[in-house]
Scaffold this motif. Structure first.
Motif, PDB file in Angstrom:
ATOM      1  N   ARG A  95       0.812  -1.212   0.000  1.00  0.00           N
ATOM      2  CA  ARG A  95       0.000   0.000   0.000  1.00  0.00           C
ATOM      3  C   ARG A  95       0.847   1.265   0.000  1.00  0.00           C
ATOM      4  NH1 ARG A  95      -4.870  -2.261   0.652  1.00  0.00           N
ATOM      5  NH2 ARG A  95      -5.067  -3.997   2.045  1.00  0.00           N
ATOM      6  N   VAL A  96       2.033   1.206   0.597  1.00  0.00           N
ATOM      7  CA  VAL A  96       2.915   2.367   0.648  1.00  0.00           C
ATOM      8  C   VAL A  96       4.320   1.929   0.248  1.00  0.00           C
ATOM      9  CG1 VAL A  96       3.836   4.232   2.082  1.00  0.00           C
ATOM     10  CG2 VAL A  96       1.540   3.341   2.539  1.00  0.00           C
ATOM     11  N   ASP A  97       4.864   2.580  -0.776  1.00  0.00           N
ATOM     12  CA  ASP A  97       6.222   2.308  -1.247  1.00  0.00           C
ATOM     13  C   ASP A  97       6.945   3.651  -1.324  1.00  0.00           C
ATOM     14  OD1 ASP A  97       8.548   1.396  -2.383  1.00  0.00           O
ATOM     15  OD2 ASP A  97       7.659   0.845  -4.300  1.00  0.00           O
ATOM     16  N   ASP A  98       7.618   4.015  -0.251  1.00  0.00           N
ATOM     17  CA  ASP A  98       8.244   5.335  -0.123  1.00  0.00           C
ATOM     18  C   ASP A  98       9.718   5.282  -0.493  1.00  0.00           C
ATOM     19  OD1 ASP A  98       8.740   7.999   0.512  1.00  0.00           O
ATOM     20  OD2 ASP A  98       8.915   7.595   2.662  1.00  0.00           O
ATOM     21  N   GLN A  99      10.007   5.158  -1.779  1.00  0.00           N
ATOM     22  CA  GLN A  99      11.387   5.089  -2.240  1.00  0.00           C
ATOM     23  C   GLN A  99      12.118   6.414  -2.095  1.00  0.00           C
ATOM     24  OE1 GLN A  99      11.291   3.569  -6.236  1.00  0.00           O
ATOM     25  NE2 GLN A  99      10.351   1.648  -5.607  1.00  0.00           N
ATOM     26  N   ALA A 100      11.390   7.534  -2.041  1.00  0.00           N
ATOM     27  CA  ALA A 100      12.015   8.853  -1.925  1.00  0.00           C
ATOM     28  C   ALA A 100      12.264   9.241  -0.470  1.00  0.00           C
ATOM     29  CB  ALA A 100      11.153   9.911  -2.611  1.00  0.00           C
ATOM     30  N   GLY A 101      11.785   8.457   0.471  1.00  0.00           N
ATOM     31  CA  GLY A 101      12.016   8.750   1.883  1.00  0.00           C
ATOM     32  C   GLY A 101      11.277   9.982   2.377  1.00  0.00           C
ATOM     33  N   LEU A 102      10.065  10.202   1.900  1.00  0.00           N
ATOM     34  CA  LEU A 102       9.295  11.387   2.290  1.00  0.00           C
ATOM     35  C   LEU A 102       8.444  11.163   3.532  1.00  0.00           C
ATOM     36  CD1 LEU A 102       8.020  12.482  -1.247  1.00  0.00           C
ATOM     37  CD2 LEU A 102      10.039  13.299  -0.002  1.00  0.00           C
ATOM     38  N   LEU A 103       8.230   9.909   3.903  1.00  0.00           N
ATOM     39  CA  LEU A 103       7.309   9.581   4.990  1.00  0.00           C
ATOM     40  C   LEU A 103       8.039   8.962   6.177  1.00  0.00           C
ATOM     41  CD1 LEU A 103       4.590   7.885   2.763  1.00  0.00           C
ATOM     42  CD2 LEU A 103       4.469  10.178   3.758  1.00  0.00           C
ATOM     43  N   SER A 104       7.595   9.316   7.364  1.00  0.00           N
ATOM     44  CA  SER A 104       8.110   8.666   8.570  1.00  0.00           C
ATOM     45  C   SER A 104       7.475   7.274   8.657  1.00  0.00           C
ATOM     46  CB  SER A 104       7.736   9.481   9.808  1.00  0.00           C
ATOM     47  OG  SER A 104       6.330   9.452  10.002  1.00  0.00           O
ATOM     48  N   PRO A 105       8.089   6.365   9.406  1.00  0.00           N
ATOM     49  CA  PRO A 105       7.466   5.041   9.575  1.00  0.00           C
ATOM     50  C   PRO A 105       6.049   5.141  10.156  1.00  0.00           C
ATOM     51  CG  PRO A 105       9.742   4.973  10.307  1.00  0.00           C
ATOM     52  CD  PRO A 105       9.428   6.424  10.025  1.00  0.00           C
ATOM     53  N   ALA A 106       5.827   6.084  11.067  1.00  0.00           N
ATOM     54  CA  ALA A 106       4.492   6.250  11.646  1.00  0.00           C
ATOM     55  C   ALA A 106       3.488   6.673  10.579  1.00  0.00           C
ATOM     56  CB  ALA A 106       4.532   7.278  12.775  1.00  0.00           C
ATOM     57  N   ALA A 107       3.896   7.591   9.696  1.00  0.00           N
ATOM     58  CA  ALA A 107       3.000   8.029   8.615  1.00  0.00           C
ATOM     59  C   ALA A 107       2.718   6.885   7.654  1.00  0.00           C
ATOM     60  CB  ALA A 107       3.596   9.218   7.876  1.00  0.00           C
ATOM     61  N   GLU A 108       3.738   6.103   7.317  1.00  0.00           N
ATOM     62  CA  GLU A 108       3.539   4.939   6.441  1.00  0.00           C
ATOM     63  C   GLU A 108       2.497   4.004   7.045  1.00  0.00           C
ATOM     64  OE1 GLU A 108       6.827   2.772   4.744  1.00  0.00           O
ATOM     65  OE2 GLU A 108       8.093   4.566   4.825  1.00  0.00           O
ATOM     66  N   ASN A 109       2.609   3.751   8.349  1.00  0.00           N
ATOM     67  CA  ASN A 109       1.659   2.859   9.018  1.00  0.00           C
ATOM     68  C   ASN A 109       0.253   3.437   9.017  1.00  0.00           C
ATOM     69  OD1 ASN A 109       3.626   0.947   9.548  1.00  0.00           O
ATOM     70  ND2 ASN A 109       4.107   1.786  11.559  1.00  0.00           N
ATOM     71  N   ARG A 110       0.127   4.746   9.276  1.00  0.00           N
ATOM     72  CA  ARG A 110      -1.198   5.385   9.264  1.00  0.00           C
ATOM     73  C   ARG A 110      -1.835   5.291   7.879  1.00  0.00           C
ATOM     74  NH1 ARG A 110       1.491   9.385  12.256  1.00  0.00           N
ATOM     75  NH2 ARG A 110       1.687  10.719  10.395  1.00  0.00           N
ATOM     76  N   ILE A 111      -1.037   5.584   6.858  1.00  0.00           N
ATOM     77  CA  ILE A 111      -1.555   5.550   5.481  1.00  0.00           C
ATOM     78  C   ILE A 111      -1.954   4.132   5.104  1.00  0.00           C
ATOM     79  CG2 ILE A 111      -0.922   5.844   3.050  1.00  0.00           C
ATOM     80  CD1 ILE A 111       0.839   8.251   4.005  1.00  0.00           C
ATOM     81  N   ALA A 112      -1.087   3.166   5.406  1.00  0.00           N
ATOM     82  CA  ALA A 112      -1.388   1.768   5.073  1.00  0.00           C
ATOM     83  C   ALA A 112      -2.664   1.306   5.764  1.00  0.00           C
ATOM     84  CB  ALA A 112      -0.217   0.864   5.451  1.00  0.00           C
ATOM     85  N   ALA A 113      -2.850   1.692   7.020  1.00  0.00           N
ATOM     86  CA  ALA A 113      -4.064   1.309   7.753  1.00  0.00           C
ATOM     87  C   ALA A 113      -5.296   1.963   7.138  1.00  0.00           C
ATOM     88  CB  ALA A 113      -3.928   1.699   9.225  1.00  0.00           C
ATOM     89  N   GLU A 114      -5.173   3.230   6.779  1.00  0.00           N
ATOM     90  CA  GLU A 114      -6.305   3.931   6.167  1.00  0.00           C
ATOM     91  C   GLU A 114      -6.678   3.301   4.820  1.00  0.00           C
ATOM     92  OE1 GLU A 114      -7.643   8.455   4.888  1.00  0.00           O
ATOM     93  OE2 GLU A 114      -5.952   8.169   6.244  1.00  0.00           O
ATOM     94  N   LEU A 115      -5.675   2.924   4.037  1.00  0.00           N
ATOM     95  CA  LEU A 115      -5.939   2.324   2.728  1.00  0.00           C
ATOM     96  C   LEU A 115      -6.531   0.921   2.867  1.00  0.00           C
ATOM     97  CD1 LEU A 115      -2.829   3.586   0.729  1.00  0.00           C
ATOM     98  CD2 LEU A 115      -5.152   4.536   0.780  1.00  0.00           C
ATOM     99  N   ALA A 116      -6.098   0.181   3.870  1.00  0.00           N
ATOM    100  CA  ALA A 116      -6.668  -1.151   4.105  1.00  0.00           C
ATOM    101  C   ALA A 116      -8.138  -1.025   4.508  1.00  0.00           C
ATOM    102  CB  ALA A 116      -5.885  -1.877   5.193  1.00  0.00           C
ATOM    103  N   GLN A 117      -8.430  -0.052   5.358  1.00  0.00           N
ATOM    104  CA  GLN A 117      -9.809   0.187   5.785  1.00  0.00           C
ATOM    105  C   GLN A 117     -10.675   0.615   4.598  1.00  0.00           C
ATOM    106  OE1 GLN A 117     -10.204   3.348   8.718  1.00  0.00           O
ATOM    107  NE2 GLN A 117     -11.107   1.851  10.115  1.00  0.00           N
ATOM    108  N   LEU A 118     -10.114   1.464   3.733  1.00  0.00           N
ATOM    109  CA  LEU A 118     -10.830   1.903   2.542  1.00  0.00           C
ATOM    110  C   LEU A 118     -11.145   0.722   1.634  1.00  0.00           C
ATOM    111  CD1 LEU A 118     -11.879   4.291   0.805  1.00  0.00           C
ATOM    112  CD2 LEU A 118      -9.602   4.364  -0.227  1.00  0.00           C
ATOM    113  N   GLU A 119     -10.185  -0.177   1.457  1.00  0.00           N
ATOM    114  CA  GLU A 119     -10.427  -1.352   0.610  1.00  0.00           C
ATOM    115  C   GLU A 119     -11.512  -2.240   1.203  1.00  0.00           C
ATOM    116  OE1 GLU A 119      -8.262  -5.183  -1.494  1.00  0.00           O
ATOM    117  OE2 GLU A 119      -7.034  -3.765  -0.368  1.00  0.00           O
ATOM    118  N   GLN A 120     -11.522  -2.404   2.519  1.00  0.00           N
ATOM    119  CA  GLN A 120     -12.566  -3.213   3.147  1.00  0.00           C
ATOM    120  C   GLN A 120     -13.942  -2.604   2.902  1.00  0.00           C
ATOM    121  OE1 GLN A 120     -11.473  -3.545   7.292  1.00  0.00           O
ATOM    122  NE2 GLN A 120     -10.722  -5.628   6.972  1.00  0.00           N
TER     123      GLN A 120
END
Length: 192
Positions: free
Chosen positions: A49-74
């Motif tokens: 869900r999150v592939d941050d190759q440019a290093g723009l996101l903190s690990p916490a932000a990656e986790n928040r985004i991934a959780a939000e996207l998983a919830q959206l898919e459900q």
């Protein structure tokens, strides 16, 4: 790599009659072979869900985004992914977005309901790539409005906030929440 090989006789397994395969073993092989090519792999496999190759996101932000996207898919069955790249390596944002969306196999087979949010900070480009099944829900005009909203945060160096804002806005559109005013293009550079 070490391999362990056990022959049936040594393992205490009864041997078939000379010159043939036991009926049970034959049926097992047929069932396995029938299942091997019966269908292509489902596109509903877990996606990155999150592939941050440019290093723009903190690990916490990656986790928040991934959780939000998983919830959206459900909730909607739509698959959304975020990808950042350090550079486009001379390709257009459209080429990179399309290749990334295809390689990630976003969207469910037959629905083509995937969305990719791509950010290329070096070239100052953002793109929202949508599958055909999403085009009526997340239009080019709406995607353009989301990109412009994100660019506002990017101008002040707030990439994490801009990306999270974009993800929330994409989610609102896909859930059918109230729509913001729709404007122009779905990809836009931001000035230095």
């Amino acid at each position: 790599m070490t391999t362990l090989s056990v022959t049936p006789a040594k393992a205490g397994v009864p041997q078939p009659a000379a010159g043939g395969i036991s009926a049970l073993a034959g049926m097992t092989i047929l069932l396995l072979l029938a299942g091997c090519g019966a269908s292509e792999p489902a596109r509903t496999q877990a996606i990155a869900r999150v592939d941050d190759q440019a290093g723009l996101l903190s690990p916490a932000a990656e986790n928040r985004i991934a959780a939000e996207l998983a919830q959206l898919e459900q909730r909607t069955s739509d698959q959304v992914a975020v990808k950042t790249v350090a550079t486009l390596d001379g390709e257009t944002i459209e080429q990179v977005a399309l290749a990334a969306a295809r390689s990630a196999a976003l969207g469910h087979k037959g629905k083509d309901n995937g969305v990719l949010l791509l950010v290329a900070p070096h070239e100052k480009k953002v793109r929202i790539e949508t599958g055909r099944g999403i085009a009526g829900v997340l239009t080019d005009a709406e995607a353009g409005a989301i990109v412009r909203e994100m660019v506002g945060a990017f101008r002040s160096g707030q990439f994490e906030n801009g990306i999270e804002s974009g993800v929330r806005s994409i989610g609102r559109e896909l859930r059918g929440d109230p729509v913001r005013p729709a404007l122009l293009r779905k990809d836009a550079p931001w000035p230095a």
